[in-house]
Design a protein around this motif. Structure first.
Motif, mmCIF file in Angstrom:
data_model
loop_
_atom_site.group_PDB
_atom_site.id
_atom_site.type_symbol
_atom_site.label_atom_id
_atom_site.label_comp_id
_atom_site.label_asym_id
_atom_site.label_seq_id
_atom_site.Cartn_x
_atom_site.Cartn_y
_atom_site.Cartn_z
ATOM 1 N N ASP A 52 0.636 -1.116 0.145
ATOM 2 C CA ASP A 52 -0.010 0.004 -0.087
ATOM 3 C C ASP A 52 0.818 1.355 0.036
ATOM 4 O OD1 ASP A 52 -2.588 -1.217 0.017
ATOM 5 O OD2 ASP A 52 -2.701 -1.346 1.960
ATOM 6 N N ILE A 53 1.860 1.267 0.781
ATOM 7 C CA ILE A 53 2.673 2.674 0.858
ATOM 8 C C ILE A 53 3.588 2.552 -0.180
ATOM 9 C CG2 ILE A 53 4.631 1.287 2.384
ATOM 10 C CD1 ILE A 53 4.790 4.170 3.774
ATOM 11 N N LEU A 54 3.952 1.330 -0.889
ATOM 12 C CA LEU A 54 4.823 1.342 -2.129
ATOM 13 C C LEU A 54 3.900 2.043 -3.320
ATOM 14 C CD1 LEU A 54 6.778 -1.925 -1.850
ATOM 15 C CD2 LEU A 54 7.485 0.495 -1.463
ATOM 16 N N ARG A 55 2.522 1.840 -3.207
ATOM 17 C CA ARG A 55 1.747 2.381 -4.161
ATOM 18 C C ARG A 55 1.590 3.962 -3.927
ATOM 19 N NH1 ARG A 55 -1.482 -2.293 -2.489
ATOM 20 N NH2 ARG A 55 -1.168 -3.639 -4.098
ATOM 21 N N ARG A 56 1.584 4.265 -2.791
ATOM 22 C CA ARG A 56 1.319 5.909 -2.470
ATOM 23 C C ARG A 56 2.723 6.462 -2.981
ATOM 24 N NH1 ARG A 56 -1.063 3.801 2.189
ATOM 25 N NH2 ARG A 56 0.414 4.172 3.796
ATOM 26 N N LEU A 57 3.947 5.914 -2.752
ATOM 27 C CA LEU A 57 4.937 6.371 -3.451
ATOM 28 C C LEU A 57 5.209 6.348 -4.883
ATOM 29 C CD1 LEU A 57 7.686 4.746 -0.608
ATOM 30 C CD2 LEU A 57 7.007 7.277 -1.191
ATOM 31 N N GLY A 58 4.400 5.452 -5.490
ATOM 32 C CA GLY A 58 4.441 5.431 -6.897
ATOM 33 C C GLY A 58 5.437 4.662 -7.492
ATOM 34 N N VAL A 59 5.812 3.723 -6.570
ATOM 35 C CA VAL A 59 7.055 2.813 -7.046
ATOM 36 C C VAL A 59 6.645 1.377 -7.138
ATOM 37 C CG1 VAL A 59 8.917 4.038 -6.358
ATOM 38 C CG2 VAL A 59 7.948 2.600 -4.789
ATOM 39 N N ASP A 60 5.367 1.000 -6.819
ATOM 40 C CA ASP A 60 4.978 -0.605 -6.498
ATOM 41 C C ASP A 60 5.435 -1.443 -7.623
ATOM 42 O OD1 ASP A 60 2.920 1.092 -7.525
ATOM 43 O OD2 ASP A 60 1.628 -0.693 -7.514
ATOM 44 N N ALA A 61 5.029 -0.774 -9.148
ATOM 45 C CA ALA A 61 5.339 -1.472 -10.189
ATOM 46 C C ALA A 61 6.725 -1.741 -10.441
ATOM 47 C CB ALA A 61 4.448 -0.868 -11.421
ATOM 48 N N ARG A 62 7.513 -0.721 -10.200
ATOM 49 C CA ARG A 62 8.990 -0.742 -10.327
ATOM 50 C C ARG A 62 9.589 -1.752 -9.374
ATOM 51 N NH1 ARG A 62 11.444 5.236 -10.303
ATOM 52 N NH2 ARG A 62 9.484 6.509 -10.794
ATOM 53 N N VAL A 63 9.263 -1.981 -8.276
ATOM 54 C CA VAL A 63 9.724 -2.914 -7.374
ATOM 55 C C VAL A 63 9.326 -4.475 -7.773
ATOM 56 C CG1 VAL A 63 9.363 -3.849 -5.058
ATOM 57 C CG2 VAL A 63 9.284 -1.320 -5.304
ATOM 58 N N ARG A 64 8.216 -4.495 -8.488
ATOM 59 C CA ARG A 64 7.784 -5.725 -8.961
ATOM 60 C C ARG A 64 8.955 -6.425 -10.155
ATOM 61 N NH1 ARG A 64 3.016 -7.217 -6.380
ATOM 62 N NH2 ARG A 64 1.761 -5.359 -6.029
ATOM 63 N N LEU A 65 9.413 -5.227 -10.684
ATOM 64 C CA LEU A 65 10.559 -5.552 -11.892
ATOM 65 C C LEU A 65 11.652 -5.718 -11.497
ATOM 66 C CD1 LEU A 65 9.034 -2.755 -14.400
ATOM 67 C CD2 LEU A 65 8.867 -5.203 -14.420
ATOM 68 N N LEU A 66 12.064 -5.435 -10.205
ATOM 69 C CA LEU A 66 13.366 -5.875 -9.676
ATOM 70 C C LEU A 66 13.498 -7.547 -9.541
ATOM 71 C CD1 LEU A 66 13.756 -3.322 -6.620
ATOM 72 C CD2 LEU A 66 14.636 -2.957 -9.006
ATOM 73 N N PRO A 67 14.653 -7.804 -9.661
ATOM 74 C CA PRO A 67 14.878 -9.404 -9.508
ATOM 75 C C PRO A 67 14.596 -9.521 -8.196
ATOM 76 C CG PRO A 67 16.858 -8.467 -10.675
ATOM 77 C CD PRO A 67 16.048 -7.134 -10.234
ATOM 78 N N HIS A 68 13.838 -10.545 -7.924
ATOM 79 C CA HIS A 68 13.244 -11.083 -6.394
ATOM 80 C C HIS A 68 12.916 -12.615 -6.372
ATOM 81 C CE1 HIS A 68 9.404 -9.768 -8.655
ATOM 82 N NE2 HIS A 68 8.832 -10.751 -7.953
ATOM 83 N N GLY A 69 12.567 -12.968 -5.381
ATOM 84 C CA GLY A 69 12.130 -14.154 -5.093
ATOM 85 C C GLY A 69 10.679 -14.044 -4.554
ATOM 86 N N ARG A 70 9.785 -14.880 -5.305
ATOM 87 C CA ARG A 70 8.416 -15.103 -4.768
ATOM 88 C C ARG A 70 8.240 -15.807 -3.687
ATOM 89 N NH1 ARG A 70 4.115 -18.245 -6.342
ATOM 90 N NH2 ARG A 70 5.410 -19.157 -7.869
ATOM 91 N N LEU A 71 7.512 -15.393 -2.623
ATOM 92 C CA LEU A 71 7.685 -16.200 -1.202
ATOM 93 C C LEU A 71 6.109 -16.857 -0.984
ATOM 94 C CD1 LEU A 71 9.841 -14.171 0.934
ATOM 95 C CD2 LEU A 71 10.636 -16.111 -0.546
ATOM 96 N N ASP A 72 5.826 -18.098 -1.425
ATOM 97 C CA ASP A 72 4.352 -18.507 -1.187
ATOM 98 C C ASP A 72 4.136 -19.491 0.037
ATOM 99 O OD1 ASP A 72 5.421 -21.126 -1.610
ATOM 100 O OD2 ASP A 72 4.837 -20.543 -3.862
ATOM 101 N N ARG A 73 5.295 -19.610 0.942
ATOM 102 C CA ARG A 73 5.340 -20.278 2.352
ATOM 103 C C ARG A 73 6.284 -20.228 3.263
ATOM 104 N NH1 ARG A 73 7.081 -23.624 -1.859
ATOM 105 N NH2 ARG A 73 8.600 -25.244 -1.271
#
Length: 357
Positions: A52-73
């Motif tokens: 939510d706060i990353l959206r308010r900062l206007g960077v949520d889409a950019r963060v998702r484009l960074l290399p990252h690991g998805r954690l589902d458990r």
């Protein structure tokens, strides 16, 4: 030039505060002693509450484009190897793990885009308050003047130390952290593993890398490092980053035109992986107060409101940190909880839900 606010520290707390202040039209200076990008001792996990706060900062889409690991458990592993696995949120608000070198640079770049001036390699050496109430910040490369200061420079805050506000350290534990090649069978999970000497946190951060954190009492940390060296088949000479203290007493977040955010104000138990969330939100709360301070005749009211909202950010959640700290200081007790959860997982499920909400 006199800045409306000088923010010391360019991590998530400082960058968040700088972005929101600049967005509101304040003249913002960020003094960061390191040169980005840089790594930092951290579990690298981005709590779902951050989105939510990353959206308010206007960077949520950019963060998702960074290399990252998805954690589902999340897998809790007791001493001896028995484990309990719990699901994490999925979809748009999933938990991810992203290297701090990438995340922090993105957040600080956003602050610069919004108008903040960012100075890297700037170590604050002295703070002085003038008769007008403005602050003079001395660095090795020059002096700066600001109407307000935000200490966003971490648990060993230079701003707090220079202001004689830094509490005595509690050095009963040490943390080590590094990135290693990701084991082929690791999967999309975050691991919290209890060991005889302490605990290890592990999470994939993308591009074939695994974040590994170790936490133990100072006398046991070498034994824990030997365990990790064997477990992940790395060289004994492999470099590890380190940090201490892991916790300390909180600092009141507001004193006239001196505010504290993130770990500079209050350090939470790293076991819970919520530090980035607290940093981002406390930075936003400070920005709201700083925007109002010049406009409000009753400055004390603004500062009380900021302090109240800052306290509410942690209220009802510190029991989780106390439990986590107790489990770290007594790993066998933490292991007992894991064994109990194999029979009745409700409490561990509640704990996990409160952390990732």
């Amino acid at each position: 030039m006199t800045y409306d606010v000088a923010i010391v520290g360019g991590g998530p707390a400082g960058a968040s505060c700088a972005s929101f202040c600049a967005q509101a039209g304040l003249r913002v200076l960020v003094l960061e002693r390191e040169t980005f990008p840089r790594e930092k001792v951290c579990g690298d996990c981005l709590n779902p509450a951050c989105w939510d706060i990353l959206r308010r900062l206007g960077v949520d889409a950019r963060v998702r484009l960074l290399p990252h690991g998805r954690l589902d458990r999340v897998e809790f592993i007791a001493i001896g190897g028995r484990s309990v696995v719990l699901d994490l949120p999925t979809g748009e608000n999933a938990e991810i793990a992203v290297k701090r070198s990438l995340l922090d640079q993105l957040l600080l770049t956003r602050a610069r885009e919004l108008g903040a001036r960012v100075v890297h390699g700037a170590t604050v050496t002295a703070l002085n308050k003038s008769s007008s109430g403005d602050w003079n910040l001395q660095t090795r490369d020059g002096d700066f003047i600001a109407r307000a200061i935000v200490g966003a420079d971490g648990r060993n805050s230079t701003v707090a130390r220079l202001s004689n506000l830094l509490p005595a350290p509690q050095r009963e534990r040490v943390a080590l952290q590094t990135h290693l090649p990701l084991p082929a069978d690791f999967g999309n999970r975050v691991v919290l593993q209890f060991l005889t000497e302490g605990y290890s946190g592990q999470a994939p951060v993308g591009q074939g890398e695994l974040n590994v954190c170790l936490v133990a009492r100072a006398r046991d940390i070498d034994v824990l490092k030997d365990w990790a060296t064997s477990r992940f088949a790395v060289s004994p000479e492999h470099p590890w980053r380190t940090i201490t203290p892991l916790t300390r007493s909180p600092i009141h977040p507001a004193r006239d035109n001196l505010l504290f955010v993130g770990d500079a104000a209050r350090v939470v138990e790293p076991f819970t992986g919520e530090g980035i969330y607290y940093a981002l939100v406390s930075g936003e709360l400070a920005a709201r107060a700083l925007v109002l301070l010049p406009q409000e005749k009753n400055r004390a009211t603004v500062l009380r409101e900021f302090a109240s909202r800052h306290a509410a950010l942690y209220r009802g959640r510190l029991w989780i940190n106390r439990l986590a700290r107790a489990a770290v200081l007594s790993p066998r007790g933490g292991s007992f909880c894991v064994h109990a959860a194999r029979v009745q997982p409700a409490f561990l499920r509640l704990l996990t839900a409160r952390i990732v909400r």
